[in-house]
Design a protein around this motif. Structure first.
Motif, PDB file in Angstrom:
ATOM      1  N   VAL A   5       0.866  -1.174   0.000  1.00  0.00           N
ATOM      2  CA  VAL A   5       0.000   0.000   0.000  1.00  0.00           C
ATOM      3  C   VAL A   5       0.903   1.224   0.000  1.00  0.00           C
ATOM      4  CG1 VAL A   5      -1.919   1.155   1.118  1.00  0.00           C
ATOM      5  CG2 VAL A   5      -1.675  -1.327   1.328  1.00  0.00           C
ATOM      6  N   LEU A   6       0.744   2.088  -0.988  1.00  0.00           N
ATOM      7  CA  LEU A   6       1.709   3.160  -1.231  1.00  0.00           C
ATOM      8  C   LEU A   6       1.023   4.518  -1.333  1.00  0.00           C
ATOM      9  CD1 LEU A   6       4.675   3.102  -3.724  1.00  0.00           C
ATOM     10  CD2 LEU A   6       3.016   4.953  -3.863  1.00  0.00           C
ATOM     11  N   ASP A   7       1.714   5.531  -0.827  1.00  0.00           N
ATOM     12  CA  ASP A   7       1.243   6.910  -0.979  1.00  0.00           C
ATOM     13  C   ASP A   7       2.448   7.830  -1.090  1.00  0.00           C
ATOM     14  OD1 ASP A   7      -1.002   8.827  -1.054  1.00  0.00           O
ATOM     15  OD2 ASP A   7      -0.061   9.613   0.761  1.00  0.00           O
ATOM     16  N   ILE A  24       7.545   9.448   0.547  1.00  0.00           N
ATOM     17  CA  ILE A  24       6.997   8.153   0.141  1.00  0.00           C
ATOM     18  C   ILE A  24       6.684   7.351   1.403  1.00  0.00           C
ATOM     19  CG2 ILE A  24       7.384   5.993  -1.117  1.00  0.00           C
ATOM     20  CD1 ILE A  24       9.490   7.465  -2.790  1.00  0.00           C
ATOM     21  N   GLY A  25       5.505   6.770   1.430  1.00  0.00           N
ATOM     22  CA  GLY A  25       5.124   5.896   2.536  1.00  0.00           C
ATOM     23  C   GLY A  25       4.570   4.588   1.997  1.00  0.00           C
ATOM     24  N   CYS A  26       5.049   3.469   2.500  1.00  0.00           N
ATOM     25  CA  CYS A  26       4.596   2.140   2.047  1.00  0.00           C
ATOM     26  C   CYS A  26       4.312   1.248   3.242  1.00  0.00           C
ATOM     27  CB  CYS A  26       5.657   1.462   1.180  1.00  0.00           C
ATOM     28  SG  CYS A  26       6.116   2.363  -0.324  1.00  0.00           S
ATOM     29  N   VAL A  27       3.271   0.433   3.139  1.00  0.00           N
ATOM     30  CA  VAL A  27       2.898  -0.538   4.163  1.00  0.00           C
ATOM     31  C   VAL A  27       2.766  -1.894   3.492  1.00  0.00           C
ATOM     32  CG1 VAL A  27       1.144  -1.224   5.833  1.00  0.00           C
ATOM     33  CG2 VAL A  27       1.723   1.197   5.560  1.00  0.00           C
ATOM     34  N   GLU A  28       3.306  -2.937   4.098  1.00  0.00           N
ATOM     35  CA  GLU A  28       3.297  -4.272   3.503  1.00  0.00           C
ATOM     36  C   GLU A  28       2.139  -5.112   4.028  1.00  0.00           C
ATOM     37  OE1 GLU A  28       6.807  -7.379   2.624  1.00  0.00           O
ATOM     38  OE2 GLU A  28       6.224  -7.318   4.751  1.00  0.00           O
ATOM     39  N   ILE A  29       1.457  -5.791   3.091  1.00  0.00           N
ATOM     40  CA  ILE A  29       0.416  -6.772   3.412  1.00  0.00           C
ATOM     41  C   ILE A  29       0.810  -8.091   2.769  1.00  0.00           C
ATOM     42  CG2 ILE A  29      -2.000  -7.424   3.085  1.00  0.00           C
ATOM     43  CD1 ILE A  29      -2.715  -4.484   2.959  1.00  0.00           C
ATOM     44  N   VAL A  30       0.794  -9.166   3.520  1.00  0.00           N
ATOM     45  CA  VAL A  30       1.065 -10.495   2.974  1.00  0.00           C
ATOM     46  C   VAL A  30      -0.104 -11.406   3.340  1.00  0.00           C
ATOM     47  CG1 VAL A  30       2.575 -12.509   3.022  1.00  0.00           C
ATOM     48  CG2 VAL A  30       3.569 -10.215   3.104  1.00  0.00           C
ATOM     49  N   ASP A  31      -0.708 -12.006   2.324  1.00  0.00           N
ATOM     50  CA  ASP A  31      -1.874 -12.878   2.532  1.00  0.00           C
ATOM     51  C   ASP A  31      -2.953 -12.174   3.345  1.00  0.00           C
ATOM     52  OD1 ASP A  31      -0.635 -14.862   1.085  1.00  0.00           O
ATOM     53  OD2 ASP A  31       0.210 -15.836   2.856  1.00  0.00           O
ATOM     54  N   ASP A 157      -1.252   8.066   5.545  1.00  0.00           N
ATOM     55  CA  ASP A 157      -2.295   7.772   4.570  1.00  0.00           C
ATOM     56  C   ASP A 157      -2.187   6.346   4.045  1.00  0.00           C
ATOM     57  OD1 ASP A 157      -3.037  10.336   5.008  1.00  0.00           O
ATOM     58  OD2 ASP A 157      -2.653  11.084   2.988  1.00  0.00           O
ATOM     59  N   ALA A 158      -0.966   5.825   3.910  1.00  0.00           N
ATOM     60  CA  ALA A 158      -0.798   4.436   3.485  1.00  0.00           C
ATOM     61  C   ALA A 158      -1.343   3.485   4.545  1.00  0.00           C
ATOM     62  CB  ALA A 158       0.673   4.140   3.203  1.00  0.00           C
ATOM     63  N   GLU A 159      -1.122   3.802   5.815  1.00  0.00           N
ATOM     64  CA  GLU A 159      -1.636   2.959   6.899  1.00  0.00           C
ATOM     65  C   GLU A 159      -3.164   2.959   6.911  1.00  0.00           C
ATOM     66  OE1 GLU A 159       2.071   3.440  10.068  1.00  0.00           O
ATOM     67  OE2 GLU A 159       0.375   4.823  10.158  1.00  0.00           O
ATOM     68  N   LEU A 160      -3.758   4.149   6.744  1.00  0.00           N
ATOM     69  CA  LEU A 160      -5.218   4.238   6.707  1.00  0.00           C
ATOM     70  C   LEU A 160      -5.767   3.513   5.483  1.00  0.00           C
ATOM     71  CD1 LEU A 160      -5.766   7.962   7.759  1.00  0.00           C
ATOM     72  CD2 LEU A 160      -6.310   5.935   9.108  1.00  0.00           C
ATOM     73  N   LEU A 161      -5.109   3.691   4.347  1.00  0.00           N
ATOM     74  CA  LEU A 161      -5.571   3.049   3.118  1.00  0.00           C
ATOM     75  C   LEU A 161      -5.483   1.532   3.216  1.00  0.00           C
ATOM     76  CD1 LEU A 161      -6.649   3.363   0.257  1.00  0.00           C
ATOM     77  CD2 LEU A 161      -4.281   3.523  -0.544  1.00  0.00           C
ATOM     78  N   ALA A 162      -4.485   1.025   3.901  1.00  0.00           N
ATOM     79  CA  ALA A 162      -4.372  -0.421   4.089  1.00  0.00           C
ATOM     80  C   ALA A 162      -5.598  -0.954   4.822  1.00  0.00           C
ATOM     81  CB  ALA A 162      -3.099  -0.761   4.855  1.00  0.00           C
ATOM     82  N   ASP A 163      -6.013  -0.262   5.877  1.00  0.00           N
ATOM     83  CA  ASP A 163      -7.208  -0.681   6.612  1.00  0.00           C
ATOM     84  C   ASP A 163      -8.455  -0.570   5.738  1.00  0.00           C
ATOM     85  OD1 ASP A 163      -5.774  -1.239   8.917  1.00  0.00           O
ATOM     86  OD2 ASP A 163      -6.051   0.755   9.767  1.00  0.00           O
ATOM     87  N   VAL A 164      -8.538   0.517   4.968  1.00  0.00           N
ATOM     88  CA  VAL A 164      -9.688   0.707   4.070  1.00  0.00           C
ATOM     89  C   VAL A 164      -9.736  -0.401   3.023  1.00  0.00           C
ATOM     90  CG1 VAL A 164     -10.562   2.166   2.194  1.00  0.00           C
ATOM     91  CG2 VAL A 164      -9.929   3.201   4.380  1.00  0.00           C
ATOM     92  N   TYR A 165      -8.602  -0.694   2.414  1.00  0.00           N
ATOM     93  CA  TYR A 165      -8.559  -1.717   1.362  1.00  0.00           C
ATOM     94  C   TYR A 165      -8.982  -3.087   1.900  1.00  0.00           C
ATOM     95  CZ  TYR A 165      -6.710  -5.151  -1.887  1.00  0.00           C
ATOM     96  OH  TYR A 165      -6.578  -6.231  -2.720  1.00  0.00           O
TER      97      TYR A 165
END
Length: 240
Positions: A5-7, A24-31, A157-165
């Motif tokens: 998840v990137l912003d 740049i902010g990125c959060v990793e999601i695996v499975d 915003d990447a952290e929030l978007l990860a939860d939203v996604y």
């Protein structure tokens, strides 16, 4: 399945006009699980930030003076996102800016090192037509706490978007779990080990009336398309 998840935050709205990436902010999601791994960096854009942009993200020229240049962080950024599926809100904006930064250094485009991009703005508009699709609106819709978001910030915003996604695609998670579910263990009655098998599927055949109605619909479609239907084989060529 690895997703990033990137912003980004930028000096302005138009990379074609010379605007640059500053955060740049990125959060990793695996499975479909947040791993806790993230990538975050501020970048010296080597140009001034527009006043309108500062009002949005609060990042000033003075703050970025001692920050690294993009060329100094590009390899670590590429290493973090490489191979991951990108999840971005209004993806064309961030991808356009990052591709510009990479292009200035003669490096491959972002989409060359990441297999695909999911645009959550487009996804939100498809799922909720006519409703607001900003990140704040989606946080409200999916009951995600964003009260600490007074200004835009790439990592926040990447952290929030990860939860939203994850909330937006929760039905997909259920489907994946159903497909991965092992077959039930059935007792064979002999007291031995239970067998892991799926029970026989029940087959319900169409009645004669249902089949006739189905054939009638196909005939109407074939008539409307002058016989050009995939289920009707072409007529053999006439013999000379």
């Amino acid at each position: 399945m690895r997703q990033i998840v990137l912003d980004t935050e930028t000096t302005g709205l138009d990379w074609k006009g010379g605007d640059r990436v500053i955060e740049i902010g990125c959060v990793e999601i695996v499975d479909r699980k947040l791993t806790g791994r993230h990538y975050h960096v501020f970048i010296n854009p080597e140009r001034d930030i527009d006043a309108g942009a500062i009002a949005v993200h609060g990042i000033t020229n003075e703050f970025l003076v001692d920050k690294p240049l993009f060329r100094q962080i590009v390899e670590e950024f590429e290493a973090f996102v490489a191979g991951g599926e990108l999840v971005i809100h209004n993806a064309s904006f961030d991808v356009g800016f990052l591709n510009n930064e990479l292009g200035l250094l003669g490096r491959p485009a972002l989409t060359a090192i990441c297999p695909s991009v999911i645009d959550t703005l487009k996804l939100a508009k498809e799922q909720n037509p006519g409703k607001k699709a900003s990140l704040n609106a989606l946080c409200t819709l999916y009951e995600i706490d964003n009260t600490h978001r007074s200004l835009h910030g790439a990592l926040l915003d990447a952290e929030l978007l990860a939860d939203v996604y994850l909330a937006m695609t929760r039905g997909q998670e259920s489907l994946i779990m159903a497909l991965d579910e092992p077959p039930p263990r059935l007792d064979d009655g002999s007291g031995g080990a239970a067998a892991s098998v799926w029970p026989p599927l029940r087959v319900i055949l169409a009645s004669a009336a249902e089949q006739a109605a189905h054939d009638a619909v196909l005939a109407e479609i074939a008539k409307a398309n002058k016989g050009h239907c995939l289920w009707i084989p072409p007529a053999p060529p006439a013999e000379s």
